[in-house]
Each structure stands twice: as structure tokens, then as C-alpha cells.
Design a protein around this motif. Sequence first.
Motif, PDB file in Angstrom:
ATOM      1  N   LYS A   1      93.726 -20.438 -62.394  1.00  0.00           N
ATOM      2  CA  LYS A   1      94.628 -21.486 -61.882  1.00  0.00           C
ATOM      3  C   LYS A   1      94.810 -22.628 -62.884  1.00  0.00           C
ATOM      4  CE  LYS A   1      95.584 -24.055 -57.637  1.00  0.00           C
ATOM      5  NZ  LYS A   1      95.119 -24.346 -56.258  1.00  0.00           N
ATOM      6  N   ASP A   2      93.705 -23.097 -63.467  1.00  0.00           N
ATOM      7  CA  ASP A   2      93.785 -24.176 -64.454  1.00  0.00           C
ATOM      8  C   ASP A   2      94.527 -23.732 -65.710  1.00  0.00           C
ATOM      9  OD1 ASP A   2      92.401 -25.747 -62.703  1.00  0.00           O
ATOM     10  OD2 ASP A   2      90.475 -25.641 -63.748  1.00  0.00           O
ATOM     11  N   LEU A   3      94.324 -22.475 -66.094  1.00  0.00           N
ATOM     12  CA  LEU A   3      95.043 -21.940 -67.256  1.00  0.00           C
ATOM     13  C   LEU A   3      96.545 -21.951 -67.007  1.00  0.00           C
ATOM     14  CD1 LEU A   3      92.900 -18.803 -68.206  1.00  0.00           C
ATOM     15  CD2 LEU A   3      93.087 -20.932 -69.492  1.00  0.00           C
ATOM     16  N   ALA A   4      96.941 -21.504 -65.819  1.00  0.00           N
ATOM     17  CA  ALA A   4      98.369 -21.452 -65.471  1.00  0.00           C
ATOM     18  C   ALA A   4      98.973 -22.855 -65.441  1.00  0.00           C
ATOM     19  CB  ALA A   4      98.558 -20.761 -64.130  1.00  0.00           C
ATOM     20  N   ALA A   5      98.207 -23.812 -64.956  1.00  0.00           N
ATOM     21  CA  ALA A   5      98.708 -25.191 -64.881  1.00  0.00           C
ATOM     22  C   ALA A   5      98.886 -25.790 -66.271  1.00  0.00           C
ATOM     23  CB  ALA A   5      97.744 -26.044 -64.057  1.00  0.00           C
ATOM     24  N   ALA A   6      98.042 -25.369 -67.206  1.00  0.00           N
ATOM     25  CA  ALA A   6      98.023 -26.005 -68.529  1.00  0.00           C
ATOM     26  C   ALA A   6      98.888 -25.312 -69.579  1.00  0.00           C
ATOM     27  CB  ALA A   6      96.582 -26.077 -69.033  1.00  0.00           C
ATOM     28  N   PHE A   7      99.089 -23.984 -69.440  1.00  0.00           N
ATOM     29  CA  PHE A   7      99.698 -23.248 -70.546  1.00  0.00           C
ATOM     30  C   PHE A   7     100.774 -22.260 -70.086  1.00  0.00           C
ATOM     31  CE2 PHE A   7      95.167 -23.908 -71.817  1.00  0.00           C
ATOM     32  CZ  PHE A   7      95.388 -24.826 -72.844  1.00  0.00           C
ATOM     33  N   ALA A   8     101.941 -22.330 -70.717  1.00  0.00           N
ATOM     34  CA  ALA A   8     103.031 -21.395 -70.418  1.00  0.00           C
ATOM     35  C   ALA A   8     102.620 -19.959 -70.734  1.00  0.00           C
ATOM     36  CB  ALA A   8     104.276 -21.775 -71.222  1.00  0.00           C
ATOM     37  N   ALA A   9     101.847 -19.762 -71.802  1.00  0.00           N
ATOM     38  CA  ALA A   9     101.438 -18.403 -72.189  1.00  0.00           C
ATOM     39  C   ALA A   9     100.636 -17.735 -71.070  1.00  0.00           C
ATOM     40  CB  ALA A   9     100.609 -18.448 -73.472  1.00  0.00           C
ATOM     41  N   ALA A  10      99.797 -18.524 -70.396  1.00  0.00           N
ATOM     42  CA  ALA A  10      99.012 -17.977 -69.278  1.00  0.00           C
ATOM     43  C   ALA A  10      99.931 -17.652 -68.105  1.00  0.00           C
ATOM     44  CB  ALA A  10      97.936 -18.970 -68.857  1.00  0.00           C
ATOM     45  N   ARG A  11     100.862 -18.531 -67.813  1.00  0.00           N
ATOM     46  CA  ARG A  11     101.796 -18.273 -66.700  1.00  0.00           C
ATOM     47  C   ARG A  11     102.579 -16.986 -66.941  1.00  0.00           C
ATOM     48  NH1 ARG A  11     102.270 -23.898 -67.279  1.00  0.00           N
ATOM     49  NH2 ARG A  11     104.267 -23.848 -68.386  1.00  0.00           N
ATOM     50  N   HIS A  12     102.971 -16.748 -68.174  1.00  0.00           N
ATOM     51  CA  HIS A  12     103.738 -15.535 -68.494  1.00  0.00           C
ATOM     52  C   HIS A  12     102.900 -14.277 -68.264  1.00  0.00           C
ATOM     53  CE1 HIS A  12     106.453 -18.087 -71.357  1.00  0.00           C
ATOM     54  NE2 HIS A  12     106.880 -18.108 -70.105  1.00  0.00           N
ATOM     55  N   VAL A  13     101.609 -14.339 -68.611  1.00  0.00           N
ATOM     56  CA  VAL A  13     100.722 -13.197 -68.370  1.00  0.00           C
ATOM     57  C   VAL A  13     100.626 -12.900 -66.869  1.00  0.00           C
ATOM     58  CG1 VAL A  13      98.310 -12.404 -68.451  1.00  0.00           C
ATOM     59  CG2 VAL A  13      99.350 -13.455 -70.471  1.00  0.00           C
ATOM     60  N   PHE A  14     100.373 -13.938 -66.084  1.00  0.00           N
ATOM     61  CA  PHE A  14     100.214 -13.723 -64.639  1.00  0.00           C
ATOM     62  C   PHE A  14     101.499 -13.212 -64.004  1.00  0.00           C
ATOM     63  CE2 PHE A  14      96.917 -17.315 -65.093  1.00  0.00           C
ATOM     64  CZ  PHE A  14      95.927 -16.405 -65.418  1.00  0.00           C
ATOM     65  N   GLN A  15     102.636 -13.703 -64.478  1.00  0.00           N
ATOM     66  CA  GLN A  15     103.918 -13.236 -63.950  1.00  0.00           C
ATOM     67  C   GLN A  15     104.150 -11.770 -64.307  1.00  0.00           C
ATOM     68  OE1 GLN A  15     106.148 -15.091 -61.897  1.00  0.00           O
ATOM     69  NE2 GLN A  15     106.770 -12.968 -61.591  1.00  0.00           N
ATOM     70  N   GLU A  16     103.809 -11.407 -65.542  1.00  0.00           N
ATOM     71  CA  GLU A  16     104.020 -10.016 -65.973  1.00  0.00           C
ATOM     72  C   GLU A  16     103.142  -9.060 -65.159  1.00  0.00           C
ATOM     73  OE1 GLU A  16     103.911  -7.249 -70.008  1.00  0.00           O
ATOM     74  OE2 GLU A  16     104.015  -9.433 -70.237  1.00  0.00           O
ATOM     75  N   VAL A  17     101.904  -9.461 -64.882  1.00  0.00           N
ATOM     76  CA  VAL A  17     101.010  -8.622 -64.075  1.00  0.00           C
ATOM     77  C   VAL A  17     101.530  -8.518 -62.641  1.00  0.00           C
ATOM     78  CG1 VAL A  17      98.677  -8.450 -63.099  1.00  0.00           C
ATOM     79  CG2 VAL A  17      98.988  -9.031 -65.514  1.00  0.00           C
TER      80      VAL A  17
END
Length: 313
Positions: free
Chosen positions: A19-35
Motif C-alpha cells: 500500500k505504501d509503495l503504491a502511494a509513493a511510486f507510479a512504478a509500483a502502481r503500474h505493477v499492481f494494475q498489471e497483475v
Amino acid sequence: MTRAFLFPGQGSQAVGMGKDLAAAFAAARHVFQEVDDALSQKLSVLMFEGPEADLTLTENAQPALMAVSVAVVRVLEQEFGVNLAAKGAYAAGHSLGEYSALCAMGAISLSDTAKLLKLRGQSMQKAVPVGTGAMAALLGAELEQALTVVAEASEGEIVGCANDNGGGQVVISGQKSAVERAIEVAKTKGIKRAMLLPVSAPFHCAMMQPAADAMAEALEHATVQPPRLPIVSNVTAKGEVNPTDIKKLLVQQVTGLVRWRESMIWLKGQGVAQAVELGSGKVLAGLLKRIDKEIEPLSLGQPAEIEAWAKTV
């Protein structure tokens, strides 16, 4: 400095992971969205918000843990410009973590890894009717002691060593009655403690053969490239780079012993001085401290940890 990257396995999941990764970094959000897209499932919502019982289900925990590990890798590489292949010599993952390592090192695409782990989790859960299998931790036991215990306890039923985690921790797995006998036998062998584990299936034993068969079929059609760094196989406890071998070993891994202690000793023998755990929790760093006092263990899962380490390499 010779460095290895480690990727956690089941048991490292926790509600709020990523959750903190997604809040802080676009790269993390892209990974979670792709999964999420690959699985047609809002896995990220389950990771961030729970409920814990659903996140702990093998079919969810496996792709979720991989997603967090790969998110950490992408943040390091895309947000901080750290080329992991240039900064490390090897990668290793504990059980499902081997898939995370392969994905992180470019051997398998993110969407394919998510689908493979979803199938792996579902297949492992379906392989054995609930309540017929069990796992137990033998604490204060070395592998040789554990092998003696399971041999004495089997009485024609399936029970074997599933994880040689090191530091006096061996996990056994098999038919519930045989595992329960093994716990009693362990008490007579000077083993400090033997306890049943709260798991939903007996992983890494012969009862998982139906899941191994399902993975063999899936991996036959999967695209696997040579990884950017050698991946230390759970089965061979040494670095592997050949895609054909990697596929075979991933199938064997489903029913085979996770040779984690030997894998860490092998890394030490290759001159590894620092091991960086990428993803949820700090389980592997904790195990490493018990296996070898000389390799420096680090865990990177939170934004501040990632940023601080990125500045040092």
C-alpha cells in the motif's frame, strides 16, 4: 561487493502489503494494475485492505507476494535508476519466491508470472482434500535429524522434509496422521520443539503431485528467457540460467525439498557478502542471520528503506 537478491515466500504476506509503495511510486502502481489485469481480479485491493483470511488463501498469497517483490524491483530500477543485474551476482527465492526472482530478472513476464502463480496456488490447494494433509515445524532440528524422524514416522504413509530453512528449522509435510506421528517421534530425538503449522495444504511433498502435473503443462507453454542473473534453484541449491532446466526445476519444486539453507551456503561459497530481501516482510533476512553470520542481510519493502539503500549503491 558481491551481492544476492532474495525474494520471500508464503508466510510473509500481511494486510496492507504494497500500500505504501503504491502511494509513493507510479512504478509500483503500474505493477499492481498489471497483475490485477492479468488475473481479472482486484488483488491489489485484497492486499491493501484484506480481509486477511482471503489474502492468506494460497491462490491469492502467491501472486500477491510476487507483485510486492516485483514492485520493489521496478521502483528501484525505474524511480531510482538502480540496475539490479549490474549491482548483484545472483537471485534466489523461497518456494513461490523463485517465480518472483525469475520475473524480476526478466525470465518470465509479469502477467505470465501472475497467472502461473495463481494456477500454482489453486492446484496446490486442490491437490489434497482439506484436513487430510498437514505440515509441522521442527525447531532446533538439522536436516539429518528431520530425515530420521520422517523415516521412522512414515509407517507406509507420506511424510517428508519440505523446507530446510536453516538455523535449526526444518518443516515437514505429508498425510496428517503421519505428520502427527512425526511430532511424537521428534520428542524422542532431542528436538527442541515440534508444532503443527496453520496451513491449508501439505506443500512440498509427494501429495502435491497433481499440482506438479498442472504446472508441468502450464510451463510447457510458458515463455521463459535466460534470466539477467543466475537464479539459485530451490531444487539444486545452485545458480541456474538455462530456460529448459528452469522449467523442469519449477515442476520438481512443487513436490521437492526447498533447500534454502544449502542455497545460502552456496551463495556464501560464491563470495556473496550482502543479501538484499526484496518484498514483503523480513523473514529471509531473519533466516540468513541464523544460517551465516558473515553475509550482511538487508530487507527492502517500504519506501524509506528503498530510497535509503538506492543512495548507497
